[in-house]
Design a protein around this motif. Sequence first.
Motif, PDB file in Angstrom:
ATOM      1  N   THR A  77       0.816  -1.214   0.000  1.00  0.00           N
ATOM      2  CA  THR A  77       0.000   0.000   0.000  1.00  0.00           C
ATOM      3  C   THR A  77       0.855   1.271   0.000  1.00  0.00           C
ATOM      4  O   THR A  77       0.429   2.305  -0.523  1.00  0.00           O
ATOM      5  CB  THR A  77      -0.948   0.023   1.210  1.00  0.00           C
ATOM      6  OG1 THR A  77      -0.203  -0.268   2.403  1.00  0.00           O
ATOM      7  CG2 THR A  77      -2.048  -1.011   1.048  1.00  0.00           C
ATOM      8  N   ASN A  80       1.475   2.121  -3.461  1.00  0.00           N
ATOM      9  CA  ASN A  80       0.241   2.617  -4.069  1.00  0.00           C
ATOM     10  C   ASN A  80       0.007   4.079  -3.710  1.00  0.00           C
ATOM     11  O   ASN A  80      -0.374   4.889  -4.564  1.00  0.00           O
ATOM     12  CB  ASN A  80      -0.941   1.766  -3.612  1.00  0.00           C
ATOM     13  CG  ASN A  80      -2.188   2.019  -4.439  1.00  0.00           C
ATOM     14  OD1 ASN A  80      -2.237   1.702  -5.615  1.00  0.00           O
ATOM     15  ND2 ASN A  80      -3.199   2.616  -3.826  1.00  0.00           N
ATOM     16  N   GLU A  81       0.243   4.427  -2.462  1.00  0.00           N
ATOM     17  CA  GLU A  81       0.064   5.822  -2.043  1.00  0.00           C
ATOM     18  C   GLU A  81       1.015   6.751  -2.793  1.00  0.00           C
ATOM     19  O   GLU A  81       0.661   7.876  -3.140  1.00  0.00           O
ATOM     20  CB  GLU A  81       0.287   5.947  -0.534  1.00  0.00           C
ATOM     21  CG  GLU A  81      -0.825   5.355   0.305  1.00  0.00           C
ATOM     22  CD  GLU A  81      -2.156   6.040   0.068  1.00  0.00           C
ATOM     23  OE1 GLU A  81      -2.196   7.293   0.033  1.00  0.00           O
ATOM     24  OE2 GLU A  81      -3.158   5.332  -0.101  1.00  0.00           O
ATOM     25  N   ARG A  84      -0.260   6.570  -6.772  1.00  0.00           N
ATOM     26  CA  ARG A  84      -1.685   6.449  -7.110  1.00  0.00           C
ATOM     27  C   ARG A  84      -2.166   7.514  -8.077  1.00  0.00           C
ATOM     28  O   ARG A  84      -2.955   7.245  -8.978  1.00  0.00           O
ATOM     29  CB  ARG A  84      -2.517   6.491  -5.828  1.00  0.00           C
ATOM     30  CG  ARG A  84      -4.020   6.348  -6.060  1.00  0.00           C
ATOM     31  CD  ARG A  84      -4.760   6.280  -4.744  1.00  0.00           C
ATOM     32  NE  ARG A  84      -4.443   7.414  -3.888  1.00  0.00           N
ATOM     33  CZ  ARG A  84      -4.831   7.523  -2.628  1.00  0.00           C
ATOM     34  NH1 ARG A  84      -5.524   6.538  -2.066  1.00  0.00           N
ATOM     35  NH2 ARG A  84      -4.512   8.587  -1.915  1.00  0.00           N
ATOM     36  N   TRP A  88      -0.206   5.166 -14.821  1.00  0.00           N
ATOM     37  CA  TRP A  88       0.504   3.899 -14.805  1.00  0.00           C
ATOM     38  C   TRP A  88       0.503   3.352 -16.230  1.00  0.00           C
ATOM     39  O   TRP A  88      -0.554   3.262 -16.867  1.00  0.00           O
ATOM     40  CB  TRP A  88      -0.181   2.893 -13.889  1.00  0.00           C
ATOM     41  CG  TRP A  88      -0.240   3.271 -12.440  1.00  0.00           C
ATOM     42  CD1 TRP A  88      -0.169   4.517 -11.906  1.00  0.00           C
ATOM     43  CD2 TRP A  88      -0.418   2.377 -11.336  1.00  0.00           C
ATOM     44  NE1 TRP A  88      -0.297   4.464 -10.544  1.00  0.00           N
ATOM     45  CE2 TRP A  88      -0.444   3.161 -10.159  1.00  0.00           C
ATOM     46  CE3 TRP A  88      -0.569   1.004 -11.221  1.00  0.00           C
ATOM     47  CZ2 TRP A  88      -0.609   2.607  -8.889  1.00  0.00           C
ATOM     48  CZ3 TRP A  88      -0.733   0.446  -9.960  1.00  0.00           C
ATOM     49  CH2 TRP A  88      -0.745   1.233  -8.803  1.00  0.00           C
ATOM     50  N   LEU A 100      -2.424  -7.331  -9.152  1.00  0.00           N
ATOM     51  CA  LEU A 100      -1.896  -6.148  -8.483  1.00  0.00           C
ATOM     52  C   LEU A 100      -2.826  -5.703  -7.358  1.00  0.00           C
ATOM     53  O   LEU A 100      -2.368  -5.295  -6.277  1.00  0.00           O
ATOM     54  CB  LEU A 100      -1.715  -5.007  -9.492  1.00  0.00           C
ATOM     55  CG  LEU A 100      -0.619  -5.205 -10.543  1.00  0.00           C
ATOM     56  CD1 LEU A 100      -0.647  -4.064 -11.546  1.00  0.00           C
ATOM     57  CD2 LEU A 100       0.760  -5.320  -9.897  1.00  0.00           C
ATOM     58  N   LYS A 101      -4.112  -5.798  -7.604  1.00  0.00           N
ATOM     59  CA  LYS A 101      -5.081  -5.408  -6.577  1.00  0.00           C
ATOM     60  C   LYS A 101      -4.932  -6.260  -5.328  1.00  0.00           C
ATOM     61  O   LYS A 101      -5.135  -5.780  -4.205  1.00  0.00           O
ATOM     62  CB  LYS A 101      -6.499  -5.530  -7.146  1.00  0.00           C
ATOM     63  CG  LYS A 101      -7.583  -5.017  -6.214  1.00  0.00           C
ATOM     64  CD  LYS A 101      -8.949  -5.093  -6.880  1.00  0.00           C
ATOM     65  CE  LYS A 101     -10.034  -4.552  -5.964  1.00  0.00           C
ATOM     66  NZ  LYS A 101     -11.377  -4.629  -6.607  1.00  0.00           N
ATOM     67  N   LEU A 105      -2.238  -2.610  -4.966  1.00  0.00           N
ATOM     68  CA  LEU A 105      -1.846  -1.684  -6.031  1.00  0.00           C
ATOM     69  C   LEU A 105      -3.037  -1.486  -6.968  1.00  0.00           C
ATOM     70  O   LEU A 105      -3.403  -2.393  -7.716  1.00  0.00           O
ATOM     71  CB  LEU A 105      -0.633  -2.225  -6.792  1.00  0.00           C
ATOM     72  CG  LEU A 105       0.653  -2.367  -5.965  1.00  0.00           C
ATOM     73  CD1 LEU A 105       1.757  -2.985  -6.811  1.00  0.00           C
ATOM     74  CD2 LEU A 105       1.096  -1.022  -5.398  1.00  0.00           C
ATOM     75  N   VAL A 106      -3.620  -0.283  -6.920  1.00  0.00           N
ATOM     76  CA  VAL A 106      -4.848  -0.006  -7.666  1.00  0.00           C
ATOM     77  C   VAL A 106      -4.700   1.324  -8.404  1.00  0.00           C
ATOM     78  O   VAL A 106      -4.818   2.398  -7.803  1.00  0.00           O
ATOM     79  CB  VAL A 106      -6.074   0.049  -6.734  1.00  0.00           C
ATOM     80  CG1 VAL A 106      -7.356   0.225  -7.549  1.00  0.00           C
ATOM     81  CG2 VAL A 106      -6.157  -1.190  -5.864  1.00  0.00           C
ATOM     82  N   PRO A 107      -4.424   1.303  -9.704  1.00  0.00           N
ATOM     83  CA  PRO A 107      -4.240   2.558 -10.439  1.00  0.00           C
ATOM     84  C   PRO A 107      -5.548   3.326 -10.610  1.00  0.00           C
ATOM     85  O   PRO A 107      -6.623   2.731 -10.662  1.00  0.00           O
ATOM     86  CB  PRO A 107      -3.704   2.097 -11.791  1.00  0.00           C
ATOM     87  CG  PRO A 107      -4.232   0.699 -11.955  1.00  0.00           C
ATOM     88  CD  PRO A 107      -4.262   0.123 -10.570  1.00  0.00           C
ATOM     89  N   GLN A 108      -5.417   4.640 -10.716  1.00  0.00           N
ATOM     90  CA  GLN A 108      -6.561   5.501 -10.988  1.00  0.00           C
ATOM     91  C   GLN A 108      -6.595   5.936 -12.455  1.00  0.00           C
ATOM     92  O   GLN A 108      -7.634   6.304 -12.971  1.00  0.00           O
ATOM     93  CB  GLN A 108      -6.501   6.752 -10.099  1.00  0.00           C
ATOM     94  CG  GLN A 108      -6.392   6.457  -8.622  1.00  0.00           C
ATOM     95  CD  GLN A 108      -7.570   5.658  -8.095  1.00  0.00           C
ATOM     96  OE1 GLN A 108      -8.719   6.075  -8.281  1.00  0.00           O
ATOM     97  NE2 GLN A 108      -7.307   4.528  -7.461  1.00  0.00           N
TER      98      GLN A 108
END
Length: 410
Positions: A77, A80-81, A84, A88, A100-101, A105-108
């Motif tokens: 995380t 990710n922060e 984000r 990506w 990744l999730k 890891l969650v791209p915007q």
Amino acid sequence: MTDATPEAAEPKTYSVIETRDEFLKAVALIAAGEGPVAVDAERASGYRYSQRAYLIQVFRRGAGTFLFDPPAIGVMTELNEAIRELEWVFHAASQDLDCLKEVGLVPQRIFDTELGARLAGLPRVGLGTVVETLLGIHLAKEHSAADWSTRPLPASWLLYAALDVELLPDLRDAVASLLEEQGKTEIAAQEFADVLTRPARPSSRGEGWRRLSGVHSVRGGRNLAVAKALWEARDAYAREIDTAPGRLVPDSSLVAAAKALPSSKKELAGIKEFVGRASRTELSRWWAAIETGLASEELPTLRVPGGDSVPPPKAWADRNPDADERLKLVRPRIVDLAEELQLPVENLLTPDTLRRVSWSPPEPLSAEALADSLASHGARRWQIEATVQIIHQAFVEAAQSASERDNAAS
């Protein structure tokens, strides 16, 4: 042409980040870099049951290349922060987003060079081909099907993995230029956004036995019950030991046993097609599954009852002649439009969407209602704007043709 294979020059060496301290130091370096962040993940498909990431590669200009070991690091995380809000860059993002999730890891916002190349009309969109076409670099791909759960990972594999992300920012810029030249920047943006909002890929478990290779050749409810029980037993054991099911006993072996319906464990062992590394060591497990299938009181059918699927088009002439007429009129026009726009037809509008709206168009028919119908089937705004008038015109002509036939018949 530049050669990015390890043989071209003294190869770089890379190490894998395995500890939290190393991970946090890398995060700080990545945060201080410049521009978008390139991301890739390596799984062990074909070797392991899970689809988890066994290596995650990250590259950012001004920061460098980082190879992370997710099983050792755990949830990521902090990374990710740090990234984000950035763009990506992926090649075939849909293949990596789920794994990744799993580690946070969650791209915007993404740029997908594979999808972008497809939208730009490139005939082949594999990473190696696109890199060679647009950057003039030969990218070796000999480790694409490797078992990435291997530890320690060989140095040549790490080099391969690093190159996958180090070239992505330059490739992203080249693909973006192509899209801009063709007036497709907004189209690509909508497609990239759609990739992020799609639901996770449904699990193949549960009714997965219906997708056994060769199961269509199995006849009889009892035989299908045995096929189902064998598949479930294999799936449970594969999950337990985290091994790809096909590496235990291949689909062809399960199908052969289901067809033969052996009456004893000895008879099962005597089936020559029943092979695989666990076919004999776990013979009792497979025999117990066969006994379950033989005793089952609920016999399955090969086809799933119900569902919202439409019949195959070859059956439409008899089952729904009006829909058949609509599809035959509209499909070649969509193909022509795709060629005009230099797009693969499936990216302009998926065949499934076109079939569904042709099978059951809105009533009363109007371009506005058709637009709503297309949207309900997942079509993006640009797809609707490009196709709705063509579809509406074809459906109007089909209705007129049907009316003329009815009047002639009366």
